[in-house]
Write a protein that holds these residues in place. Structure first.
Motif, mmCIF file in Angstrom:
data_model
loop_
_atom_site.group_PDB
_atom_site.id
_atom_site.type_symbol
_atom_site.label_atom_id
_atom_site.label_comp_id
_atom_site.label_asym_id
_atom_site.label_seq_id
_atom_site.Cartn_x
_atom_site.Cartn_y
_atom_site.Cartn_z
ATOM 1 N N PHE A 14 0.851 -1.192 0.000
ATOM 2 C CA PHE A 14 0.000 0.000 0.000
ATOM 3 C C PHE A 14 0.879 1.230 0.000
ATOM 4 C CE2 PHE A 14 0.741 -1.093 4.451
ATOM 5 C CZ PHE A 14 1.174 0.122 4.973
ATOM 6 N N GLU A 15 0.265 2.343 -0.329
ATOM 7 C CA GLU A 15 0.897 3.651 -0.184
ATOM 8 C C GLU A 15 -0.118 4.585 0.461
ATOM 9 O OE1 GLU A 15 2.141 7.166 -3.112
ATOM 10 O OE2 GLU A 15 3.466 5.415 -3.284
ATOM 11 N N LEU A 16 0.272 5.182 1.577
ATOM 12 C CA LEU A 16 -0.555 6.145 2.293
ATOM 13 C C LEU A 16 0.306 7.346 2.668
ATOM 14 C CD1 LEU A 16 -2.451 3.807 4.803
ATOM 15 C CD2 LEU A 16 -3.385 4.860 2.728
ATOM 16 N N GLN A 17 -0.342 8.472 2.937
ATOM 17 C CA GLN A 17 0.381 9.660 3.383
ATOM 18 C C GLN A 17 0.525 9.640 4.900
ATOM 19 O OE1 GLN A 17 -1.712 13.122 1.985
ATOM 20 N NE2 GLN A 17 -0.770 13.006 -0.025
ATOM 21 N N ASP A 18 1.714 10.081 5.359
ATOM 22 C CA ASP A 18 1.922 10.204 6.799
ATOM 23 C C ASP A 18 1.381 11.555 7.289
ATOM 24 O OD1 ASP A 18 3.843 12.199 6.282
ATOM 25 O OD2 ASP A 18 5.545 10.942 6.871
ATOM 26 N N PHE A 93 -7.715 7.490 4.990
ATOM 27 C CA PHE A 93 -8.933 8.293 4.908
ATOM 28 C C PHE A 93 -9.707 8.054 3.608
ATOM 29 C CE2 PHE A 93 -11.091 12.352 3.921
ATOM 30 C CZ PHE A 93 -11.900 12.449 5.035
ATOM 31 N N TRP A 94 -8.981 8.051 2.472
ATOM 32 C CA TRP A 94 -9.678 7.891 1.192
ATOM 33 C C TRP A 94 -8.819 7.141 0.202
ATOM 34 C CZ3 TRP A 94 -14.619 8.383 0.801
ATOM 35 C CH2 TRP A 94 -15.192 8.277 -0.458
ATOM 36 N N PRO A 95 -9.323 6.137 -0.509
ATOM 37 C CA PRO A 95 -10.646 5.573 -0.283
ATOM 38 C C PRO A 95 -10.758 5.048 1.155
ATOM 39 C CG PRO A 95 -9.687 4.656 -2.299
ATOM 40 C CD PRO A 95 -8.626 5.475 -1.618
ATOM 41 N N HIS A 96 -11.853 5.396 1.781
ATOM 42 C CA HIS A 96 -12.048 5.194 3.211
ATOM 43 C C HIS A 96 -11.788 3.745 3.648
ATOM 44 C CE1 HIS A 96 -13.545 6.492 7.094
ATOM 45 N NE2 HIS A 96 -14.225 5.376 7.168
ATOM 46 N N GLY A 97 -10.722 3.565 4.468
ATOM 47 C CA GLY A 97 -10.424 2.253 5.036
ATOM 48 C C GLY A 97 -9.907 1.224 4.061
ATOM 49 N N GLN A 98 -9.438 1.638 2.899
ATOM 50 C CA GLN A 98 -8.992 0.689 1.865
ATOM 51 C C GLN A 98 -7.888 -0.244 2.362
ATOM 52 O OE1 GLN A 98 -8.395 2.063 -2.267
ATOM 53 N NE2 GLN A 98 -6.273 1.439 -1.983
ATOM 54 N N VAL A 99 -6.907 0.291 3.074
ATOM 55 C CA VAL A 99 -5.795 -0.544 3.546
ATOM 56 C C VAL A 99 -6.261 -1.446 4.692
ATOM 57 C CG1 VAL A 99 -3.468 -0.531 4.533
ATOM 58 C CG2 VAL A 99 -4.072 1.079 2.702
#
Length: 151
Positions: A14-18, A93-99
């Motif tokens: 996954f890739e998410l923002q910190d 947060f978006w897409p909400h809860g994807q990870v």
């Protein structure tokens, strides 16, 4: 309800923002052990005590802690600044809860992650996991023990 990612399985990338808006990709941490901690919501009591324990745990330099919730980057930043969390708080947060969904720990009825933790080795394989009830804090000592079992 979905089942958490199994021990022995490849951890979903996954890739998410910190909390600073910087993108972090799990696969970019290959070669390091990762403690991936999903928590329900920032600014909540049990979550605060758990993340404070992570902050104080004294993990070795080959371990990266990643804490994930559905809170926005802005809420994560405010909470990290207030509490002195220096490890990444990642926004699912978006897409909400994807990870959280990919790891099988998203609570569809409540709209946030359950308390799931995954210890991932340097090759990206889940080596240990736990999912705790919403009101029950997890034991950081168990993470340290699981990490010690990984060569």
């Amino acid at each position: 309800m979905t089942h958490p990612v199994a021990v022995g399985a490849q951890a979903p990338d996954f890739e998410l923002q910190d909390q600073h808006g910087t993108p972090m990709r799990l696969s970019g941490l290959r070669g390091r052990k990762v403690v991936l901690v999903f928590y329900p919501l920032a600014f909540s009591g049990v979550c605060q005590s758990e993340l404070a324990a992570l902050r104080s745990a004294g993990f070795t330099s080959d371990v990266q802690v990643l804490a994930v919730s559905v809170d926005s980057v802005f809420a994560q930043r405010a909470w990290a600044d207030r509490e002195g969390y220096t490890f990444p708080l990642l926004s699912d947060f978006w897409p909400h809860g994807q990870v959280a969904r990919a790891y099988g720990v998203f609570d569809e009825a409540k709209g946030h992650a359950r308390r799931g933790t995954f210890v991932i080795d340097g090759e990206g394989v889940v080596r240990w996991s736990v999912v705790s009830p919403i009101g029950q804090a997890r034991d950081v000592a168990a993470y340290i023990e699981a990490l010690a079992d990984i060569a």
